[in-house]
Design a protein around this motif. Structure first.
Motif, PDB file in Angstrom:
ATOM      1  N   UNK A 105     -15.534  23.199 -59.878  1.00  0.00           N
ATOM      2  CA  UNK A 105     -14.487  24.348 -60.446  1.00  0.00           C
ATOM      3  C   UNK A 105     -13.137  23.578 -60.633  1.00  0.00           C
ATOM      4  N   UNK A 106     -12.547  23.516 -61.919  1.00  0.00           N
ATOM      5  CA  UNK A 106     -11.347  22.787 -61.791  1.00  0.00           C
ATOM      6  C   UNK A 106     -10.017  23.719 -61.677  1.00  0.00           C
ATOM      7  N   UNK A 107     -10.232  24.950 -61.864  1.00  0.00           N
ATOM      8  CA  UNK A 107      -9.317  26.105 -61.530  1.00  0.00           C
ATOM      9  C   UNK A 107      -9.493  27.312 -62.072  1.00  0.00           C
ATOM     10  N   UNK A 108      -8.592  28.271 -62.030  1.00  0.00           N
ATOM     11  CA  UNK A 108      -8.698  29.461 -62.769  1.00  0.00           C
ATOM     12  C   UNK A 108      -8.225  29.540 -64.080  1.00  0.00           C
ATOM     13  N   UNK A 109      -7.744  28.338 -64.583  1.00  0.00           N
ATOM     14  CA  UNK A 109      -6.976  28.289 -65.950  1.00  0.00           C
ATOM     15  C   UNK A 109      -8.111  28.098 -66.866  1.00  0.00           C
ATOM     16  N   UNK A 110      -7.721  28.278 -68.407  1.00  0.00           N
ATOM     17  CA  UNK A 110      -9.010  28.276 -69.373  1.00  0.00           C
ATOM     18  C   UNK A 110      -8.552  27.288 -70.203  1.00  0.00           C
ATOM     19  N   UNK A 111      -9.585  26.746 -70.786  1.00  0.00           N
ATOM     20  CA  UNK A 111      -9.042  26.085 -72.239  1.00  0.00           C
ATOM     21  C   UNK A 111      -8.827  26.665 -73.320  1.00  0.00           C
ATOM     22  N   UNK A 112      -8.133  26.135 -74.441  1.00  0.00           N
ATOM     23  CA  UNK A 112      -7.470  27.238 -75.253  1.00  0.00           C
ATOM     24  C   UNK A 112      -8.178  27.547 -76.455  1.00  0.00           C
ATOM     25  N   UNK A 113      -9.708  26.813 -76.496  1.00  0.00           N
ATOM     26  CA  UNK A 113     -10.301  27.014 -77.644  1.00  0.00           C
ATOM     27  C   UNK A 113     -11.565  28.381 -77.722  1.00  0.00           C
ATOM     28  N   UNK A 114     -11.945  28.703 -78.843  1.00  0.00           N
ATOM     29  CA  UNK A 114     -12.918  29.737 -79.116  1.00  0.00           C
ATOM     30  C   UNK A 114     -14.205  28.856 -79.555  1.00  0.00           C
ATOM     31  N   UNK A 115     -15.154  29.199 -78.879  1.00  0.00           N
ATOM     32  CA  UNK A 115     -16.472  28.244 -79.114  1.00  0.00           C
ATOM     33  C   UNK A 115     -16.218  26.831 -78.782  1.00  0.00           C
ATOM     34  N   UNK A 116     -16.738  25.961 -79.551  1.00  0.00           N
ATOM     35  CA  UNK A 116     -16.873  24.716 -79.343  1.00  0.00           C
ATOM     36  C   UNK A 116     -15.869  23.781 -79.571  1.00  0.00           C
ATOM     37  N   UNK A 117     -15.298  22.713 -78.747  1.00  0.00           N
ATOM     38  CA  UNK A 117     -14.334  21.863 -79.237  1.00  0.00           C
ATOM     39  C   UNK A 117     -14.830  20.568 -79.101  1.00  0.00           C
ATOM     40  N   UNK A 118     -14.119  19.550 -79.831  1.00  0.00           N
ATOM     41  CA  UNK A 118     -14.899  18.299 -80.001  1.00  0.00           C
ATOM     42  C   UNK A 118     -13.857  17.103 -79.701  1.00  0.00           C
ATOM     43  N   UNK A 119     -14.352  16.175 -78.936  1.00  0.00           N
ATOM     44  CA  UNK A 119     -13.399  14.995 -78.670  1.00  0.00           C
ATOM     45  C   UNK A 119     -13.051  14.131 -79.856  1.00  0.00           C
ATOM     46  N   UNK A 120     -11.772  14.095 -80.208  1.00  0.00           N
ATOM     47  CA  UNK A 120     -11.483  13.121 -81.508  1.00  0.00           C
ATOM     48  C   UNK A 120     -10.686  11.844 -80.889  1.00  0.00           C
ATOM     49  N   UNK A 121     -11.229  10.736 -80.929  1.00  0.00           N
ATOM     50  CA  UNK A 121     -11.004   9.467 -80.316  1.00  0.00           C
ATOM     51  C   UNK A 121      -9.404   9.059 -81.153  1.00  0.00           C
ATOM     52  N   UNK A 122      -9.258   9.271 -82.543  1.00  0.00           N
ATOM     53  CA  UNK A 122      -8.119   9.057 -83.051  1.00  0.00           C
ATOM     54  C   UNK A 122      -6.859   9.740 -82.438  1.00  0.00           C
ATOM     55  N   UNK A 123      -6.996  11.208 -81.728  1.00  0.00           N
ATOM     56  CA  UNK A 123      -5.975  11.936 -81.094  1.00  0.00           C
ATOM     57  C   UNK A 123      -6.049  11.657 -79.934  1.00  0.00           C
ATOM     58  N   UNK A 124      -7.148  11.266 -79.085  1.00  0.00           N
ATOM     59  CA  UNK A 124      -7.448  10.928 -77.750  1.00  0.00           C
ATOM     60  C   UNK A 124      -7.336  12.538 -77.259  1.00  0.00           C
ATOM     61  N   UNK A 125      -7.949  13.540 -77.701  1.00  0.00           N
ATOM     62  CA  UNK A 125      -7.802  15.019 -77.213  1.00  0.00           C
ATOM     63  C   UNK A 125      -9.045  15.613 -77.781  1.00  0.00           C
ATOM     64  N   UNK A 126      -9.199  16.728 -77.114  1.00  0.00           N
ATOM     65  CA  UNK A 126     -10.057  17.642 -77.706  1.00  0.00           C
ATOM     66  C   UNK A 126      -9.587  18.699 -78.820  1.00  0.00           C
TER      67      UNK A 126
END
Length: 249
Positions: A105-126
């Motif tokens: 459990x990383x915390x009570x906060x939420x990731x901002x996405x709806x559905x699936x998110x993808x890691x993009x290496x060019x942006x170094x981000x989901x």
């Protein structure tokens, strides 16, 4: 979600387990029966429960988004709070590549996405869609430990969702094409889509396909580039609970 060379899934109701799909050899006779002397070996796909040492600590019906860590084996999910639920909410992860792994459990906060998110290496981000149809990104997460707040978020200014010519928008999803490119698939109803007659055989729904690239601008903001309308396709819809999915091969 694919992770660690397997396909993982959560059951639609709470059972305490996570499941994965993998091939299994099975001996069959040529006519399909397994009790004959003459056998042939085939592969069939079966669901198995993981050997996680901890049960799923949240209600899988409340999952809002999911993503895989850049390591290719750690699955992250965000789970909203349910009024009638006693289970945990927030963001969790499971190392699918480690035997006997437990949910973190990383915390009570939420990731901002709806559905699936993808890691993009060019942006170094989901990268994924938010509730309003905007492309958004956030920095990758550590596989271990907890944090007090969600990772840094960037949101593109323009929305990619189109206004339906007739009817209404039913749902939308992303597919990752690699090299910073994505495909948006939207499903809308046609004229009369507010009524029950959108279900069944016919041409009551339309799929709209748009391809685009995601980049950082000169100020470090998230932007959409090379946006193209790839086509629209008339389709049937048979299940009111169906959620649109898209895959890139």
């Amino acid at each position: 979600v694919p992770a660690a060379g397997r396909l993982y899934a959560l059951p639609p109701r709470f059972t305490g387990d996570t499941y994965y799909l993998e091939p299994e050899e099975m001996a069959l006779s040529p006519d399909g029966r397994s009790d004959e002397d003459e056998k042939m070996i085939i592969d069939r796909w079966v669901w198995n429960a993981t050997d996680s040492r901890s049960p799923v600590p949240f209600d899988s019906r409340a999952v809002t988004c999911h993503a895989v860590h850049p390591d290719g084996r750690t699955v992250f999910v965000s789970v909203r709070r349910r009024r009638d639920a006693w289970m945990d909410h927030g963001t969790f992860s499971l190392d699918a590549g480690r035997c006997g792994a437990e949910w973190t459990h990383h915390g009570d906060w939420m990731l901002p996405f709806k559905g699936r998110a993808f890691f993009e290496p060019q942006l170094d981000a989901w990268v994924g869609l938010d509730e309003d149809g905007h492309i958004c990104s956030c920095n990758g997460m550590s596989r271990r430990g907890s944090r007090r707040a969600a990772p840094a978020l960037k949101v593109a200014k323009e929305t990619l969702l189109r206004e339906p010519d007739q009817g209404r928008r039913l749902d939308a999803t992303l597919a990752h094409m690699g090299d910073g490119r994505f495909c948006l698939v939207e499903r809308t109803s046609r004229k009369g889509g507010e009524a029950m007659n959108i279900f069944g055989d016919g041409d009551a729904c339309v799929l709209h396909v748009t391809t685009f690239a995601v980049r950082y601008d000169s100020h470090g903001g998230l932007t959409v580039a090379d946006r193209r309308q790839a086509g629209s396709y008339v389709v049937s819809t048979h299940d009111r609970f169906f959620k649109l999915q898209a895959f890139f091969l």
